[in-house]
Design a protein around this motif. Sequence first.
Motif, PDB file in Angstrom:
ATOM      1  N   GLU A  98       0.830  -1.207   0.000  1.00 34.76           N
ATOM      2  CA  GLU A  98       0.000   0.000   0.000  1.00 34.76           C
ATOM      3  C   GLU A  98       0.865   1.257   0.000  1.00 34.76           C
ATOM      4  N   TYR A 155       2.299   1.749  -3.449  1.00 33.49           N
ATOM      5  CA  TYR A 155       1.259   2.207  -4.366  1.00 33.49           C
ATOM      6  C   TYR A 155       0.972   3.697  -4.179  1.00 33.49           C
ATOM      7  N   LEU A 156       0.821   4.126  -2.917  1.00 33.38           N
ATOM      8  CA  LEU A 156       0.544   5.540  -2.658  1.00 33.38           C
ATOM      9  C   LEU A 156       1.705   6.428  -3.093  1.00 33.38           C
ATOM     10  N   LEU A 179       0.046  13.712   1.638  1.00 33.45           N
ATOM     11  CA  LEU A 179       0.897  12.591   2.037  1.00 33.45           C
ATOM     12  C   LEU A 179       2.267  13.073   2.484  1.00 33.45           C
TER      13      LEU A 179
END
Length: 239
Positions: A191, A194-195, A211
Amino acid sequence: MTRTEESGAGGVDPRQLWRRQDRPRRGRRPAFSREAITTAAIALADAEGIDAVTMRRVASEVGAGVMSLYSYAPDKETLLDLMIDQVSGELPTSGPLTGDWRADLKTIGRDQRAHMLRHPWLPAAVQARRTLGPHTLAFLEHALTALRPSGLAGAARLEIFAQLTSFVAAHVAYEVGQARAAQDPGRAAAEALYLAEVAADGDHPELAEALAGAAGRPGDPDAMFDRFLTRLVDGLDAG
Protein backbone atom coordinates in the motif's frame (compact mmCIF):
# COMPACT_ATOMS: atom_id res chain seq x y z
CA MET A 1 -42.86 -17.46 20.85
CA THR A 2 -40.01 -19.17 19.02
CA ARG A 3 -36.60 -17.88 19.99
CA THR A 4 -33.50 -17.96 17.80
CA GLU A 5 -29.92 -17.33 18.80
CA GLU A 6 -29.49 -14.52 16.29
CA SER A 7 -32.90 -12.95 16.82
CA GLY A 8 -32.97 -9.27 16.01
CA ALA A 9 -36.19 -8.68 17.93
CA GLY A 10 -34.73 -7.23 21.10
CA GLY A 11 -38.31 -6.37 22.07
CA VAL A 12 -37.94 -6.48 25.83
CA ASP A 13 -39.62 -3.64 27.69
CA PRO A 14 -36.79 -1.59 29.26
CA ARG A 15 -38.77 -1.40 32.49
CA GLN A 16 -38.78 -5.18 32.70
CA LEU A 17 -35.13 -5.45 31.73
CA TRP A 18 -33.66 -2.77 33.98
CA ARG A 19 -36.15 -2.40 36.85
CA ARG A 20 -36.91 -5.99 37.67
CA GLN A 21 -34.99 -7.98 40.27
CA ASP A 22 -32.31 -10.39 39.14
CA ARG A 23 -34.56 -13.42 38.87
CA PRO A 24 -35.98 -15.55 36.07
CA ARG A 25 -39.35 -14.51 34.77
CA ARG A 26 -40.90 -17.96 35.23
CA GLY A 27 -40.16 -21.39 36.60
CA ARG A 28 -37.58 -22.57 39.10
CA ARG A 29 -34.66 -20.27 39.91
CA PRO A 30 -31.54 -21.36 37.98
CA ALA A 31 -28.18 -21.60 39.67
CA PHE A 32 -26.88 -18.63 37.66
CA SER A 33 -27.24 -14.87 37.92
CA ARG A 34 -27.85 -12.41 35.12
CA GLU A 35 -24.55 -10.73 35.99
CA ALA A 36 -22.61 -14.00 35.70
CA ILE A 37 -24.16 -14.79 32.34
CA THR A 38 -23.44 -11.27 31.07
CA THR A 39 -19.86 -11.44 32.36
CA ALA A 40 -19.29 -14.69 30.46
CA ALA A 41 -20.68 -13.14 27.27
CA ILE A 42 -18.41 -10.09 27.66
CA ALA A 43 -15.34 -12.28 28.15
CA LEU A 44 -16.25 -14.23 25.03
CA ALA A 45 -16.73 -11.06 22.97
CA ASP A 46 -13.46 -9.57 24.23
CA ALA A 47 -11.54 -12.71 23.30
CA GLU A 48 -13.19 -13.77 20.06
CA GLY A 49 -15.39 -10.94 18.84
CA ILE A 50 -19.10 -10.29 18.99
CA ASP A 51 -19.92 -12.93 16.37
CA ALA A 52 -18.75 -15.59 18.82
CA VAL A 53 -21.48 -14.61 21.27
CA THR A 54 -24.46 -16.89 20.78
CA MET A 55 -26.92 -18.04 23.40
CA ARG A 56 -25.69 -21.61 23.00
CA ARG A 57 -22.01 -20.64 23.34
CA VAL A 58 -22.61 -18.49 26.42
CA ALA A 59 -24.64 -21.28 28.01
CA SER A 60 -21.73 -23.62 27.41
CA GLU A 61 -19.29 -21.15 28.99
CA VAL A 62 -21.29 -20.95 32.23
CA GLY A 63 -22.29 -24.59 32.24
CA ALA A 64 -25.99 -23.93 31.86
CA GLY A 65 -28.70 -25.13 29.55
CA VAL A 66 -29.69 -22.72 26.81
CA MET A 67 -33.23 -22.49 28.16
CA SER A 68 -31.87 -21.22 31.49
CA LEU A 69 -30.37 -18.21 29.71
CA TYR A 70 -33.71 -17.32 28.15
CA SER A 71 -35.02 -16.64 31.66
CA TYR A 72 -32.69 -13.64 31.73
CA ALA A 73 -32.23 -12.68 28.08
CA PRO A 74 -34.85 -13.80 25.56
CA ASP A 75 -32.52 -13.24 22.60
CA LYS A 76 -29.03 -12.13 21.63
CA GLU A 77 -30.09 -8.51 21.19
CA THR A 78 -31.17 -8.32 24.81
CA LEU A 79 -27.95 -10.00 25.88
CA LEU A 80 -26.01 -7.33 23.97
CA ASP A 81 -27.90 -4.62 25.86
CA LEU A 82 -26.93 -6.28 29.13
CA MET A 83 -23.30 -6.54 27.99
CA ILE A 84 -23.09 -2.89 26.94
CA ASP A 85 -24.55 -1.67 30.20
CA GLN A 86 -22.38 -3.90 32.36
CA VAL A 87 -19.13 -2.73 30.76
CA SER A 88 -20.41 0.86 30.94
CA GLY A 89 -20.00 0.48 34.69
CA GLU A 90 -16.24 0.77 34.04
CA LEU A 91 -16.60 4.36 32.85
CA PRO A 92 -15.92 7.13 35.39
CA THR A 93 -19.04 8.98 36.48
CA SER A 94 -18.04 10.68 39.71
CA GLY A 95 -14.73 12.36 38.88
CA PRO A 96 -14.40 16.09 39.49
CA LEU A 97 -15.36 18.38 36.64
CA THR A 98 -13.31 21.49 35.88
CA GLY A 99 -16.18 23.71 34.75
CA ASP A 100 -14.46 24.10 31.38
CA TRP A 101 -16.97 22.12 29.36
CA ARG A 102 -14.72 21.68 26.34
CA ALA A 103 -11.87 20.32 28.46
CA ASP A 104 -14.24 18.03 30.35
CA LEU A 105 -15.81 16.80 27.11
CA LYS A 106 -12.37 15.92 25.77
CA THR A 107 -11.69 13.94 28.94
CA ILE A 108 -14.98 12.10 28.45
CA GLY A 109 -14.02 11.34 24.84
CA ARG A 110 -10.65 9.95 25.94
CA ASP A 111 -12.36 7.83 28.58
CA GLN A 112 -14.72 6.45 25.94
CA ARG A 113 -11.87 5.62 23.59
CA ALA A 114 -9.91 3.75 26.27
CA HIS A 115 -13.08 1.91 27.21
CA MET A 116 -13.84 0.86 23.63
CA LEU A 117 -10.27 -0.23 23.00
CA ARG A 118 -10.61 -2.57 25.99
CA HIS A 119 -13.76 -3.97 24.42
CA PRO A 120 -13.25 -3.80 20.62
CA TRP A 121 -16.75 -5.16 19.95
CA LEU A 122 -18.32 -2.06 21.52
CA PRO A 123 -18.09 0.43 18.61
CA ALA A 124 -20.37 -1.61 16.37
CA ALA A 125 -22.66 -2.56 19.24
CA VAL A 126 -23.30 0.95 20.57
CA GLN A 127 -24.02 2.37 17.13
CA ALA A 128 -26.61 -0.32 16.40
CA ARG A 129 -28.82 0.16 19.47
CA ARG A 130 -29.87 2.50 22.24
CA THR A 131 -29.13 0.95 25.63
CA LEU A 132 -30.91 2.50 28.61
CA GLY A 133 -29.41 0.56 31.51
CA PRO A 134 -28.37 2.14 34.82
CA HIS A 135 -24.63 2.29 34.11
CA THR A 136 -25.21 3.78 30.67
CA LEU A 137 -27.57 6.40 32.07
CA ALA A 138 -25.12 7.25 34.86
CA PHE A 139 -22.41 8.03 32.33
CA LEU A 140 -24.86 10.03 30.24
CA GLU A 141 -25.81 12.04 33.33
CA HIS A 142 -22.13 12.71 33.98
CA ALA A 143 -21.61 13.94 30.41
CA LEU A 144 -24.69 16.17 30.50
CA THR A 145 -23.47 17.65 33.78
CA ALA A 146 -20.09 18.36 32.19
CA LEU A 147 -21.85 20.18 29.36
CA ARG A 148 -24.06 22.33 31.59
CA PRO A 149 -21.55 25.27 31.69
CA SER A 150 -21.92 25.54 27.91
CA GLY A 151 -25.32 27.15 28.43
CA LEU A 152 -26.86 24.86 25.82
CA ALA A 153 -30.34 23.48 26.26
CA GLY A 154 -30.69 19.90 27.41
CA ALA A 155 -31.66 18.63 23.95
CA ALA A 156 -28.55 20.20 22.41
CA ARG A 157 -26.36 18.66 25.11
CA LEU A 158 -27.86 15.26 24.31
CA GLU A 159 -27.04 15.77 20.64
CA ILE A 160 -23.44 16.73 21.44
CA PHE A 161 -22.96 13.65 23.58
CA ALA A 162 -24.40 11.47 20.81
CA GLN A 163 -22.09 13.17 18.29
CA LEU A 164 -19.07 12.58 20.51
CA THR A 165 -19.95 8.93 21.11
CA SER A 166 -20.45 8.32 17.38
CA PHE A 167 -17.09 9.93 16.61
CA VAL A 168 -15.25 7.89 19.23
CA ALA A 169 -16.92 4.64 18.13
CA ALA A 170 -16.04 5.27 14.47
CA HIS A 171 -12.46 6.22 15.33
CA VAL A 172 -11.90 3.16 17.52
CA ALA A 173 -13.36 0.92 14.83
CA TYR A 174 -10.84 2.48 12.42
CA GLU A 175 -7.99 1.96 14.92
CA VAL A 176 -8.90 -1.68 15.47
CA GLY A 177 -9.11 -2.26 11.72
CA GLN A 178 -5.76 -0.59 11.12
CA ALA A 179 -4.14 -2.65 13.87
CA ARG A 180 -5.37 -5.82 12.21
CA ALA A 181 -4.13 -4.66 8.81
CA ALA A 182 -0.71 -3.87 10.30
CA GLN A 183 -0.36 -7.52 11.24
CA ASP A 184 0.17 -8.15 7.52
CA PRO A 185 3.45 -6.29 6.80
CA GLY A 186 3.42 -7.31 3.15
CA ARG A 187 0.09 -5.61 2.59
CA ALA A 188 1.23 -2.45 4.40
CA ALA A 189 4.40 -2.27 2.30
CA ALA A 190 2.45 -2.77 -0.94
CA GLU A 191 0.00 0.00 0.00
CA ALA A 192 2.84 2.38 0.85
CA LEU A 193 4.53 1.70 -2.49
CA TYR A 194 1.26 2.21 -4.37
CA LEU A 195 0.54 5.54 -2.66
CA ALA A 196 4.10 6.72 -3.40
CA GLU A 197 3.55 5.98 -7.08
CA VAL A 198 0.18 7.76 -7.08
CA ALA A 199 1.68 10.80 -5.35
CA ALA A 200 4.40 10.97 -7.99
CA ASP A 201 2.19 10.61 -11.06
CA GLY A 202 1.29 14.30 -11.18
CA ASP A 203 -2.44 13.63 -11.37
CA HIS A 204 -3.08 13.96 -7.66
CA PRO A 205 -1.28 17.10 -6.45
CA GLU A 206 -3.53 17.62 -3.41
CA LEU A 207 -3.06 14.04 -2.29
CA ALA A 208 0.71 14.30 -2.85
CA GLU A 209 0.85 17.40 -0.64
CA ALA A 210 -1.25 15.72 2.04
CA LEU A 211 0.90 12.59 2.04
CA ALA A 212 4.07 14.66 2.24
CA GLY A 213 2.71 16.47 5.27
CA ALA A 214 1.54 13.26 6.90
CA ALA A 215 5.03 11.82 6.61
CA GLY A 216 6.26 14.40 9.11
CA ARG A 217 3.54 13.77 11.67
CA PRO A 218 4.10 11.42 14.60
CA GLY A 219 2.40 8.07 14.16
CA ASP A 220 1.33 7.89 17.81
CA PRO A 221 -2.36 6.82 17.87
CA ASP A 222 -3.02 8.81 21.06
CA ALA A 223 -1.75 12.00 19.40
CA MET A 224 -3.85 11.34 16.31
CA PHE A 225 -6.99 10.82 18.38
CA ASP A 226 -6.33 14.01 20.35
CA ARG A 227 -5.99 16.02 17.13
CA PHE A 228 -9.30 14.72 15.84
CA LEU A 229 -11.00 15.16 19.21
CA THR A 230 -9.76 18.74 19.51
CA ARG A 231 -11.10 19.63 16.08
CA LEU A 232 -14.48 18.18 16.95
CA VAL A 233 -14.89 19.70 20.40
CA ASP A 234 -13.36 23.10 19.67
CA GLY A 235 -15.61 23.40 16.63
CA LEU A 236 -18.81 22.93 18.60
CA ASP A 237 -21.09 25.95 18.74
CA ALA A 238 -22.15 26.93 22.24
CA GLY A 239 -24.46 29.65 20.97
